[in-house]
Enzyme design. Structure first.
Site, PDB file in Angstrom:
ATOM      1  N   LYS A 175       1.000   5.765   8.140  1.00  0.00           N
ATOM      2  CA  LYS A 175       1.544   5.896   6.785  1.00  0.00           C
ATOM      3  C   LYS A 175       0.420   6.028   5.758  1.00  0.00           C
ATOM      4  O   LYS A 175       0.424   6.918   4.907  1.00  0.00           O
ATOM      5  CB  LYS A 175       2.433   4.674   6.520  1.00  0.00           C
TER       6      LYS A 175
ATOM      7  N   LYS B 115      -7.211   1.739  -2.314  1.00  0.00           N
ATOM      8  CA  LYS B 115      -6.737   1.270  -0.994  1.00  0.00           C
ATOM      9  C   LYS B 115      -6.803   2.415   0.028  1.00  0.00           C
ATOM     10  O   LYS B 115      -7.145   2.192   1.194  1.00  0.00           O
ATOM     11  CB  LYS B 115      -5.310   0.746  -1.127  1.00  0.00           C
TER      12      LYS B 115
ATOM     13  N   SER C  12       0.874  -1.180   0.000  1.00  0.00           N
ATOM     14  CA  SER C  12       0.000   0.000   0.000  1.00  0.00           C
ATOM     15  C   SER C  12       0.909   1.226   0.000  1.00  0.00           C
ATOM     16  O   SER C  12       1.546   1.515   1.012  1.00  0.00           O
ATOM     17  CB  SER C  12      -0.865   0.037   1.256  1.00  0.00           C
TER      18      SER C  12
HETATM   19  P1  NAD Z   1       5.874  -5.781   7.554  1.00  0.00           P
HETATM   20  O1  NAD Z   1       6.580  -4.614   8.126  1.00  0.00           O
HETATM   21  O2  NAD Z   1       5.464  -6.924   8.430  1.00  0.00           O
HETATM   22  O3  NAD Z   1       6.766  -6.421   6.364  1.00  0.00           O
HETATM   23  C1  NAD Z   1       7.546  -5.691   5.461  1.00  0.00           C
HETATM   24  C2  NAD Z   1       8.737  -6.549   5.044  1.00  0.00           C
HETATM   25  O4  NAD Z   1       9.494  -5.831   4.057  1.00  0.00           O
HETATM   26  C3  NAD Z   1       9.711  -6.832   6.204  1.00  0.00           C
HETATM   27  O5  NAD Z   1       9.936  -8.229   6.289  1.00  0.00           O
HETATM   28  C4  NAD Z   1      10.980  -6.071   5.815  1.00  0.00           C
HETATM   29  O6  NAD Z   1      12.178  -6.725   6.237  1.00  0.00           O
HETATM   30  C5  NAD Z   1      10.871  -6.049   4.302  1.00  0.00           C
HETATM   31  N1  NAD Z   1      11.621  -4.976   3.630  1.00  0.00           N
HETATM   32  C6  NAD Z   1      11.583  -3.643   3.880  1.00  0.00           C
HETATM   33  N2  NAD Z   1      12.348  -2.985   2.986  1.00  0.00           N
HETATM   34  C7  NAD Z   1      12.880  -3.915   2.152  1.00  0.00           C
HETATM   35  C8  NAD Z   1      13.715  -3.863   0.998  1.00  0.00           C
HETATM   36  N3  NAD Z   1      14.160  -2.689   0.519  1.00  0.00           N
HETATM   37  N4  NAD Z   1      14.067  -5.016   0.386  1.00  0.00           N
HETATM   38  C9  NAD Z   1      13.589  -6.204   0.850  1.00  0.00           C
HETATM   39  N5  NAD Z   1      12.772  -6.328   1.927  1.00  0.00           N
HETATM   40  C10 NAD Z   1      12.415  -5.195   2.561  1.00  0.00           C
HETATM   41  O7  NAD Z   1       4.616  -5.191   6.782  1.00  0.00           O
HETATM   42  P2  NAD Z   1       3.253  -5.937   6.394  1.00  0.00           P
HETATM   43  O8  NAD Z   1       2.297  -5.837   7.521  1.00  0.00           O
HETATM   44  O9  NAD Z   1       3.554  -7.260   5.775  1.00  0.00           O
HETATM   45  O10 NAD Z   1       2.696  -4.923   5.275  1.00  0.00           O
HETATM   46  C11 NAD Z   1       3.219  -4.875   3.951  1.00  0.00           C
HETATM   47  C12 NAD Z   1       2.345  -3.945   3.135  1.00  0.00           C
HETATM   48  O11 NAD Z   1       1.007  -4.459   3.102  1.00  0.00           O
HETATM   49  C13 NAD Z   1       2.253  -2.515   3.683  1.00  0.00           C
HETATM   50  O12 NAD Z   1       2.213  -1.597   2.640  1.00  0.00           O
HETATM   51  C14 NAD Z   1       0.937  -2.542   4.457  1.00  0.00           C
HETATM   52  O13 NAD Z   1       0.358  -1.253   4.572  1.00  0.00           O
HETATM   53  C15 NAD Z   1       0.113  -3.469   3.586  1.00  0.00           C
HETATM   54  N6  NAD Z   1      -0.986  -4.170   4.268  1.00  0.00           N
HETATM   55  C16 NAD Z   1      -0.798  -4.721   5.506  1.00  0.00           C
HETATM   56  C17 NAD Z   1      -1.861  -5.372   6.146  1.00  0.00           C
HETATM   57  C18 NAD Z   1      -1.716  -5.985   7.526  1.00  0.00           C
HETATM   58  O14 NAD Z   1      -2.736  -6.327   8.137  1.00  0.00           O
HETATM   59  N7  NAD Z   1      -0.502  -6.151   8.052  1.00  0.00           N
HETATM   60  C19 NAD Z   1      -3.111  -5.459   5.508  1.00  0.00           C
HETATM   61  C20 NAD Z   1      -3.259  -4.928   4.233  1.00  0.00           C
HETATM   62  C21 NAD Z   1      -2.191  -4.278   3.626  1.00  0.00           C
END
Ligand code: NAD
Length: 294
Positions: free
Chosen positions: A238, A170, A95
């Site tokens: 964010k 979104k 997102s």
């Molecule tokens: P998270 O922080 O758990 O995971 C993000 C991952 O990205 C981490 O494992 C981190 O190490 C990795 N990362 C960061 N920068 C990197 C890079 N440059 N190269 C490689 N890896 C990298 O986040 P999440 O909860 O999985 O969310 C991911 C996305 O999905 C976000 O945009 C969030 O808004 C969206 N989202 C999350 C949810 C939820 O319930 N958690 C629901 C819908 C959407």
């Protein structure tokens, strides 16, 4: 299909596992080596960088926190474009700001790489079940070609328009979710202060007009005092900041969203940034010096 998957956090891990279950050949990368190892145990191939992961892949999926992370993983040093072949397609399921999606699509197009923005809704439980709702922006022919790949992670996949439209959708979703959780918290505190058990209130209203998916997901958590993420307050800040920027950029206003955003900043100051967004209830509890449930 040969797919690279970059970003194995709360959401990315189960989504990648569902692509494996659907029979795709997956190469994964994350900054966190433990996350890579978990996916290797599940049958994926690990890699040392986004560049290495992207080599020879038809599709590159990204699931990263925000715009700068996606730009770094795709366009930065060691990024996917250094390994991607002409004709490859990036499906960015993070997102991020719609404007950033358009900038990324523009840079990728110069290198002959296609792009869809395909953010998701549903949270970790639906990511595990493979029943996410996905909203997709980009070229319609490209969408038709890769809809089945996205469907391995989702029960609803909707084409919403050109590049950036997925992330505009979104943001609309995130505004509705944030305001719903705030309204629920406000109402449950009212019930508690007025001497009516919030559990009974929840049971009484969930089948009526106030009932919603958000209410059914978050009220039980608040009543159990479960603030484990799920979806972290930091990530919702964010999203609401991206919503505010986008809104001002198109001459719109978000008066209610701006208030809930301030509540979330206050929660972050109180050390709750890594809590689930149901912690909005804690803001109201502090305000009213009460606790919704023991
Ligand atoms: P998270 O922080 O758990 O995971 C993000 C991952 O990205 C981490 O494992 C981190 O190490 C990795 N990362 C960061 N920068 C990197 C890079 N440059 N190269 C490689 N890896 C990298 O986040 P999440 O909860 O999985 O969310 C991911 C996305 O999905 C976000 O945009 C969030 O808004 C969206 N989202 C999350 C949810 C939820 O319930 N958690 C629901 C819908 C959407």
């Amino acid at each position: 299909m040969k797919i690279a998957f970059i970003g194995l956090g709360i959401m990315g891990k189960p989504m990648a596992k569902n692509l494996l279950k659907a029979g795709h050949e997956l190469t994964v990368y994350d900054n966190n080596a433990d996350a890579i190892n978990e996916l290797v145990d599940a049958g994926a191939t690990g890699s040392e960088s986004s560049t290495e992961a992207a080599k020879g892949k038809e599709v590159i999926v990204t699931m990263l926190p925000n715009s700068p992370h996606v730009k770094a993983a795709l366009l930065g040093e060691g990024g996917a474009v250094e390994g991607a072949e002409k004709g490859a397609t990036v499906i960015d399921m993070s997102s991020i700001a719609p404007l950033a999606s358009r900038e990324i699509a523009y840079e990728l197009a110069k290198l002959g790489v296609n792009y869809l923005d395909a953010p998701v809704s549903g949270g970790e439980p639906k990511a595990v079940e493979g029943t996410l709702a996905v909203m997709v922006g980009g070229d319609k022919t490209l969408f038709d070609k890769y809809e089945s790949v996205i469907s391995a992670m989702a029960s609803s996949v909707t084409y919403v328009g050109e590049v950036g439209a997925g992330n505009v959708t979104k943001l609309a979703n995130q505004v509705i979710v944030a305001l719903n959780i705030a309204a629920m918290s406000e109402a449950l505190v009212l019930a508690k202060k007025a001497g009516v058990d919030p559990r009974s209130v929840y049971q009484a209203i969930r089948g009526g007009l106030a009932g919603s998916t958000v209410l059914d997901a978050k009220a039980p958590m608040v009543l159990e005092r479960n603030f484990e993420p799920g979806f972290r307050i930091d990530l919702h800040i964010k999203d609401l900041c991206n919503a505010m920027d986008t809104s001002h950029g198109v001459g719109s206003q978000l008066p209610l969203t701006s208030q809930v955003l301030e509540m979330m900043y206050s929660l972050r100051e109180d050390g709750h940034g890594s809590c689930d967004h149901d912690a909005l209830a804690l803001y109201y509890e502090k305000l009213t010096n009460t606790q919704i449930a023991e």
